[in-house]
Design an enzyme around this catalytic site. Structure first.
Site, PDB file in Angstrom:
ATOM      1  N   ARG A   1       4.666  -5.361  -4.094  1.00  0.00           N
ATOM      2  CA  ARG A   1       4.871  -3.960  -3.739  1.00  0.00           C
ATOM      3  C   ARG A   1       6.359  -3.665  -3.729  1.00  0.00           C
ATOM      4  O   ARG A   1       7.165  -4.542  -3.440  1.00  0.00           O
ATOM      5  CB  ARG A   1       4.275  -3.652  -2.348  1.00  0.00           C
ATOM      6  CG  ARG A   1       2.746  -3.684  -2.284  1.00  0.00           C
ATOM      7  CD  ARG A   1       2.135  -2.552  -3.067  1.00  0.00           C
ATOM      8  NE  ARG A   1       0.687  -2.502  -3.021  1.00  0.00           N
ATOM      9  CZ  ARG A   1      -0.128  -3.065  -3.910  1.00  0.00           C
ATOM     10  NH1 ARG A   1       0.388  -3.783  -4.912  1.00  0.00           N
ATOM     11  NH2 ARG A   1      -1.438  -2.919  -3.821  1.00  0.00           N
TER      12      ARG A   1
ATOM     13  N   CYS B   1       2.170   8.012  -5.471  1.00  0.00           N
ATOM     14  CA  CYS B   1       3.191   8.502  -6.410  1.00  0.00           C
ATOM     15  C   CYS B   1       2.560   9.412  -7.456  1.00  0.00           C
ATOM     16  O   CYS B   1       1.515   9.128  -8.012  1.00  0.00           O
ATOM     17  CB  CYS B   1       3.966   7.356  -7.051  1.00  0.00           C
ATOM     18  SG  CYS B   1       3.129   6.434  -8.329  1.00  0.00           S
TER      19      CYS B   1
ATOM     20  N   GLU C   1       6.871   2.545   0.997  1.00  0.00           N
ATOM     21  CA  GLU C   1       6.158   1.448   0.309  1.00  0.00           C
ATOM     22  C   GLU C   1       5.305   2.025  -0.808  1.00  0.00           C
ATOM     23  O   GLU C   1       4.734   3.100  -0.672  1.00  0.00           O
ATOM     24  CB  GLU C   1       5.299   0.712   1.338  1.00  0.00           C
ATOM     25  CG  GLU C   1       4.514  -0.466   0.802  1.00  0.00           C
ATOM     26  CD  GLU C   1       3.065  -0.127   0.426  1.00  0.00           C
ATOM     27  OE1 GLU C   1       2.371  -1.026  -0.078  1.00  0.00           O
ATOM     28  OE2 GLU C   1       2.646   1.036   0.622  1.00  0.00           O
TER      29      GLU C   1
ATOM     30  N   ARG D   1       0.522 -10.270  -3.976  1.00  0.00           N
ATOM     31  CA  ARG D   1       0.512  -8.812  -3.783  1.00  0.00           C
ATOM     32  C   ARG D   1       1.940  -8.283  -3.872  1.00  0.00           C
ATOM     33  O   ARG D   1       2.700  -8.350  -2.903  1.00  0.00           O
ATOM     34  CB  ARG D   1      -0.110  -8.457  -2.429  1.00  0.00           C
ATOM     35  CG  ARG D   1      -0.366  -6.963  -2.244  1.00  0.00           C
ATOM     36  CD  ARG D   1      -0.967  -6.656  -0.879  1.00  0.00           C
ATOM     37  NE  ARG D   1      -1.463  -5.301  -0.786  1.00  0.00           N
ATOM     38  CZ  ARG D   1      -2.674  -4.907  -1.188  1.00  0.00           C
ATOM     39  NH1 ARG D   1      -3.509  -5.770  -1.707  1.00  0.00           N
ATOM     40  NH2 ARG D   1      -3.045  -3.644  -1.078  1.00  0.00           N
TER      41      ARG D   1
END
Length: 310
Positions: free
Chosen positions: A157, A71, A110, A155
């Site tokens: 995401r 990003c 993702e 984790r």
């Protein structure tokens, strides 16, 4: 069977998840040469390089686009401008031009959860606006913790699922996979390693345990816990973000190759032809395979349901 493309492919975590759901990869792209090497070792093909240099017309037609895109900030040009103005110069732009040309039916993107607040929330706003208003997708974003879906790791995401409204209708609804009732913990996967992964006594004393603040996370066979997020800089032995094992000649060691595979949900026979530094970087940058596998299963189930009714 469905066809898919694997963009920003890394070492192929999303590809494994797609193939487990019966998918056939028709195109892959990854610019990092070390990741390309691991990808080729496991899938028998070298991904195409820099996506910014690949003409979307050269990419085969496909049912499903997957991208774990990096990003970057986007411009804040008004809504009336096309996506070229809003996303030009970002890697998301390359995803968009491929979607625009191919009118791909299903998408899975993702990213790190920070995407939502990135650039004051503007980045996510632009992504949503472009996918929905410029390209005609109905999208469903959600932050998911891999620890709820079959890996012994915390984790989080963000996953963005999208369906082309021209194909599935405006009323399509998507149900995210439910969390596993039975959790997996790191002690189920720990190995014995006398050598090879040791952290020197000097480094332990001068850095790892220089303060008595409960850090870093140290695990052993009795640790019924989830490890911290495996990051791409794990090889740098960071005391605040790292998880280390009570084992080996010096008493403390790094996570082993098989332990990393278990943490990320990769199969044990997955081959690692690169250095240990690159291995940690590659796993740290990858996806937790079981999460993606479950999401893709739900996407295909939803697509089949709405394709019939639309």
């Amino acid at each position: 069977m469905f066809t898919f493309i694997d963009l920003f492919a890394g070492i192929g975590g999303i590809r494994i998840a797609c193939e487990k759901n019966g998918g056939k990869c028709v195109f892959s792209s990854e610019w990092d040469q070390h990741a390309q090497k691991t990808y080729k070792e496991n899938f028998g093909e070298t991904p195409h390089g820099d996506i910014t240099k690949i003409d979307e017309k050269e990419i085969p037609s496909h049912d499903f686009l997957n991208a774990g895109f990096p990003c970057q900030p986007f411009s804040t040009i008004g809504k009336r401008e096309g996506f070229e103005h809003k996303t030009q110069g970002t890697l998301f732009f390359d995803v968009v031009r491929i979607l625009k040309h191919h009118k791909t039916k299903m998408i899975l993107l993702e990213n790190v959860p920070g995407l939502i607040t990135h650039d004051g929330g503007n980045t996510f706003t632009v992504i949503k606006d472009v996918l929905e208003n410029d390209l005609g997708y109905k999208i469903f974003p959600k932050v998911i913790n891999a620890s709820d879906h079959g890996v012994p790791q915390e984790r989080k995401r963000i996953y963005i699922v999208g369906f082309l409204k021209d194909k599935y209708g405006d009323n399509i609804e998507f149900n995210w996979p439910s969390a596993d009732k039975k959790h997996k913990y790191i002690n189920q996967f720990l190995e014995k390693h006398q050598s090879g992964y040791n952290i020197s006594k000097h480094l332990q004393k001068s850095y790892l345990f220089k303060q008595d603040d409960g850090r870093p996370q140290i695990i052993d066979k009795n640790s019924e816990v989830k490890v911290k997020t495996l990051v791409s800089t794990y090889h740098k032995i960071q005391r605040l973000t790292g998880t280390f094992v009570r084992d080996g000649e010096t008493g403390i060691r790094l996570l082993s190759e098989n332990e990393c595979k278990a943490i990320m949900g990769f199969p044990k026979d997955f081959k690692i032809p690169v250095s240990r530094t690159q291995m940690y970087r590659q796993f740290g940058n990858s996806v937790a395979v079981p999460v993606v596998e479950k999401i893709i299963h739900q996407i295909l189930k939803t697509a089949a349901q709405y394709k019939k009714s639309h």
